[in-house]
Design an enzyme around this catalytic site. Structure first.
Site, short mmCIF file in Angstrom:
data_model
loop_
_atom_site.label_atom_id
_atom_site.label_comp_id
_atom_site.label_asym_id
_atom_site.label_seq_id
_atom_site.Cartn_x
_atom_site.Cartn_y
_atom_site.Cartn_z
N SER A 84 -4.24 55.75 22.64
CA SER A 84 -5.09 56.58 21.81
C SER A 84 -6.10 55.73 21.03
O SER A 84 -6.92 55.05 21.64
CB SER A 84 -4.21 57.44 20.89
OG SER A 84 -4.93 58.53 20.37
N HIS A 235 0.46 63.81 24.81
CA HIS A 235 -0.38 62.72 24.33
C HIS A 235 0.45 61.49 23.94
O HIS A 235 0.04 60.36 24.18
CB HIS A 235 -1.21 63.19 23.14
CG HIS A 235 -2.13 62.15 22.59
ND1 HIS A 235 -3.12 61.56 23.35
CD2 HIS A 235 -2.21 61.59 21.35
CE1 HIS A 235 -3.78 60.67 22.60
NE2 HIS A 235 -3.24 60.68 21.39
#
Length: 256
Positions: A84, A235
């Site tokens: 990320s 995620h």
């Protein structure tokens, strides 16, 4: 310099693992342990996170410079893997200082600006009264008034230092809030170019972070990119599928 933990072999090309927003190096502990079976692994806390210094800047050129300093202190070249926000910092470093990076792994993020705003979690953490908290369960109860997802609360609470008096967040929340547009964005003033080395992009099957536009940007900047989708993962790949993620990295990165 960033706070770092070194595990595994004493010699060979290191692997540098870089966490995402509101995280810290230990979030990638399961991945680090698997990779350390055959490689030297350096895990860092990014600036304004964990035990690393608090700084006024929190943009990707600054974060990439932090990673460059760590690599230079650990032999001058490394395999680099980031999740990320950490993946964006890793991409910026690979694009601007390619001589420092042999192989690149980016987890569930693309080199584009995103429209979502993560400031609500800063506001949630700032909203709870930390006085008198000496147990994580009590902090979770108070945070639940602002964050409904129990897994997300557990993730955020990993950055709560219960040993300090009073308890305190190991996050520079005011700076993260102020710099949020840069964190969710992508630096527009990067020199145009590409990273020609091997690159692996691992995306969660249940995540929407890498769209068609993101994939196009990946291929434009990283011509050798391989895109892999990890099933049953969102995620937070390292939390949803830690073993599968670690094995995927181990196979791609190989021996140092």
């Amino acid at each position: 310099m960033l706070n770092q933990t070194v595990t595994g072999r004493d010699e060979g090309l290191p692997i540098l693992l870089v966490h995402g927003l509101y995280g810290q190096g230990r979030n990638l502990g399961a991945v680090a342990r698997r990779l350390a079976e055959n490689r030297r692994v350096v895990t860092v806390d990014q600036r304004n996170h964990g035990d690393s210094p608090n700084m006024e800047r929190h943009d990707y050129p600054a974060m990439a410079a932090d990673l460059a300093e760590v690599i230079e202190a650990n032999g001058g070249r490394a395999d680099l893997a980031g999740h990320s926000m950490g993946g964006k910092a890793a991409m910026v470093l690979a694009l601007t200082r390619p001589e420092l990076v042999r192989k690149l792994v980016v987890m569930d993020i693309a080199p584009i600006a995103y429209q979502h705003d993560q400031s609500r979690y800063v506001e949630a953490m700032e909203a709870i009264d930390l006085k008198g908290i000496d147990r994580r369960s009590e902090a979770d109860r108070r945070l639940a008034e602002h964050v409904g997802d129990s897994r997300l609360r557990a993730f955020l609470l990993q950055s709560l230092d219960l040993k300090s008096d009073p308890a305190a967040w190991k996050l520079n929340l005011p700076v993260l809030r102020r710099e949020m547009g840069k964190i969710t964005g992508w630096p527009e003033d990067l020199p145009r170019g590409s990273f020609e080395g091997p690159a692996l992009f691992i995306n969660g099957a249940q995540s929407d972070y890498v769209t068609a536009a993101g994939e196009a940007a990946i291929r434009a900047h990283f011509p050798q990119a391989r895109l892999v989708t990890l099933k049953d993962a969102g995620h937070w790949l390292h939390a949803d599928q830690p073993e599968a993620l670690a094995e995927t990295l181990a196979v791609f990165l190989g021996e140092g």
